[in-house]
Scaffold this motif. Sequence first.
Motif, mmCIF file in Angstrom:
data_model
loop_
_atom_site.group_PDB
_atom_site.id
_atom_site.type_symbol
_atom_site.label_atom_id
_atom_site.label_comp_id
_atom_site.label_asym_id
_atom_site.label_seq_id
_atom_site.Cartn_x
_atom_site.Cartn_y
_atom_site.Cartn_z
ATOM 1 N N LYS A 6 -43.852 -10.502 20.621
ATOM 2 C CA LYS A 6 -43.013 -9.895 21.490
ATOM 3 C C LYS A 6 -43.580 -9.722 22.756
ATOM 4 O O LYS A 6 -44.889 -9.389 22.866
ATOM 5 N N GLY A 45 -38.559 -7.451 25.250
ATOM 6 C CA GLY A 45 -38.159 -6.140 25.485
ATOM 7 C C GLY A 45 -37.155 -6.011 26.720
ATOM 8 O O GLY A 45 -36.852 -7.100 27.439
ATOM 9 N N GLY A 46 -36.923 -4.696 27.192
ATOM 10 C CA GLY A 46 -35.738 -4.921 28.173
ATOM 11 C C GLY A 46 -36.468 -4.377 29.404
ATOM 12 O O GLY A 46 -35.666 -4.839 30.450
ATOM 13 N N GLY A 50 -32.774 -3.498 30.499
ATOM 14 C CA GLY A 50 -32.249 -2.642 29.497
ATOM 15 C C GLY A 50 -32.235 -1.136 29.726
ATOM 16 O O GLY A 50 -31.592 -0.431 29.797
ATOM 17 N N HIS A 51 -33.731 -0.791 30.092
ATOM 18 C CA HIS A 51 -33.927 0.740 29.859
ATOM 19 C C HIS A 51 -33.254 1.347 31.035
ATOM 20 O O HIS A 51 -33.035 2.549 30.898
ATOM 21 N N ILE A 74 -25.480 -2.918 29.949
ATOM 22 C CA ILE A 74 -26.775 -3.159 29.291
ATOM 23 C C ILE A 74 -26.937 -4.461 28.497
ATOM 24 O O ILE A 74 -27.765 -4.875 29.063
ATOM 25 N N MET A 78 -29.459 -7.703 29.863
ATOM 26 C CA MET A 78 -30.309 -7.912 28.744
ATOM 27 C C MET A 78 -30.254 -9.370 28.645
ATOM 28 O O MET A 78 -31.351 -10.263 28.674
ATOM 29 N N GLY A 134 -34.394 -7.555 23.029
ATOM 30 C CA GLY A 134 -33.850 -6.138 22.479
ATOM 31 C C GLY A 134 -32.543 -6.101 23.312
ATOM 32 O O GLY A 134 -32.122 -6.755 24.250
ATOM 33 N N ASP A 135 -31.511 -5.264 22.856
ATOM 34 C CA ASP A 135 -29.918 -5.342 23.043
ATOM 35 C C ASP A 135 -29.586 -4.100 22.872
ATOM 36 O O ASP A 135 -30.076 -3.100 22.257
ATOM 37 N N VAL A 146 -28.805 1.309 21.265
ATOM 38 C CA VAL A 146 -30.014 0.318 21.734
ATOM 39 C C VAL A 146 -30.692 -0.192 20.254
ATOM 40 O O VAL A 146 -30.982 0.534 19.347
ATOM 41 N N LEU A 147 -30.754 -1.389 20.417
ATOM 42 C CA LEU A 147 -31.782 -2.146 19.382
ATOM 43 C C LEU A 147 -32.949 -2.589 20.134
ATOM 44 O O LEU A 147 -33.012 -3.311 21.028
ATOM 45 N N SER A 148 -34.065 -2.068 19.791
ATOM 46 C CA SER A 148 -35.418 -2.548 20.295
ATOM 47 C C SER A 148 -36.044 -3.708 20.097
ATOM 48 O O SER A 148 -35.525 -3.982 18.787
ATOM 49 N N GLY A 149 -36.750 -4.212 20.814
ATOM 50 C CA GLY A 149 -37.450 -5.686 20.488
ATOM 51 C C GLY A 149 -38.248 -5.200 19.264
ATOM 52 O O GLY A 149 -38.504 -6.212 18.376
ATOM 53 N N ASP A 150 -39.047 -4.120 19.194
ATOM 54 C CA ASP A 150 -39.940 -3.673 18.167
ATOM 55 C C ASP A 150 -38.969 -3.711 16.621
ATOM 56 O O ASP A 150 -39.794 -4.470 15.658
ATOM 57 N N VAL A 203 -36.088 3.920 26.348
ATOM 58 C CA VAL A 203 -35.320 4.777 25.522
ATOM 59 C C VAL A 203 -35.642 4.293 24.006
ATOM 60 O O VAL A 203 -34.877 4.711 22.973
ATOM 61 N N SER A 204 -36.634 3.536 23.855
ATOM 62 C CA SER A 204 -36.727 3.103 22.482
ATOM 63 C C SER A 204 -38.107 3.721 21.857
ATOM 64 O O SER A 204 -38.401 3.224 20.696
HETATM 65 O O1 IP8 Z 1 -37.859 -2.602 25.496
HETATM 66 C C1 IP8 Z 1 -34.997 -2.304 24.432
HETATM 67 O O2 IP8 Z 1 -35.917 -3.186 23.977
HETATM 68 P P1 IP8 Z 1 -37.309 -2.578 24.051
HETATM 69 C C2 IP8 Z 1 -33.437 -2.851 25.040
HETATM 70 O O3 IP8 Z 1 -38.256 -3.675 23.109
HETATM 71 C C3 IP8 Z 1 -32.587 -1.937 25.775
HETATM 72 O O4 IP8 Z 1 -37.440 -1.306 23.639
HETATM 73 C C4 IP8 Z 1 -31.202 -2.555 25.767
HETATM 74 C C5 IP8 Z 1 -32.806 -1.064 26.437
#
Ligand code: IP8
Length: 248
Positions: A6, A45-46, A50-51, A74, A78, A134-135, A146-150, A203-204
Amino acid sequence: MTVVLKLGGSVITEKGEPETVDDDALAAAADAVAASDDDLVVVHGGGSFGHHHAAQFGVSTTDGTHDVAGVRAIHGAMKRLNGAVVAALTDRGVPAVPVHPLSAASRDADGSLDLPTDQVRTLLAEEFVPVLHGDLVAHRGEGASVLSGDELVVALAPAVDADRVGVCSTVPGVLDDDGAVVDRIDSFGEVASVLGGSDATDVSGGMAGKIRALLALDSPASVFGPDALDGFLAGATPGTTVVGEGHE
Ligand code: IP8
């Protein structure tokens, strides 16, 4: 060797500037990936893509939205970041293929994730490098959340039978109260006091959410900074090693 990597959104974007790629950081990360001989699945990640939009529309991994303009804003942001990552990898000869989770995944009302992974496994077997991000995800009762990359890393690692998992973040690992990198984490309780809450535009769940997610993995995961990415991909275990329950 199969590796799930990641790239943190904060690593490859200017987190304070909406929708701005950190070109130098992305180039360095893409160079490191291009130098690897492993079978790689890349997740990013976002960051400021994304964030920024997710915070604007009040969307997190638990609180969704039915506002279609928000969903498109959003997801569209991404996809633009994913396009930049895929382009950087393509420029270096990496057979990178974009995979957009919103098109396939869903969340149940209890928040549990259903992520089809056959396409990722098949892309890997056919010697492509799938690049997920992340999406947003369709979320029963919530609209889209939100679906986080983690979360993607945690779902993908067992699905592709990953030998190694790496999470490249802006910090060199989990830091203790004195600012030193914690070598190894076996349980959340050990580090809860130093992890604290998430930062305002993430937001994750920030580092706390990341460690909770990685503790659920079957295989050990390394959390490290951008300077250690080359070393990780060369087989080292830099930064903090997160070892889930039941593992030595
Ligand atoms: O940065 C969040 O992915 P993260 C993706 O891995 C969005 O938490 C859409 C905020």
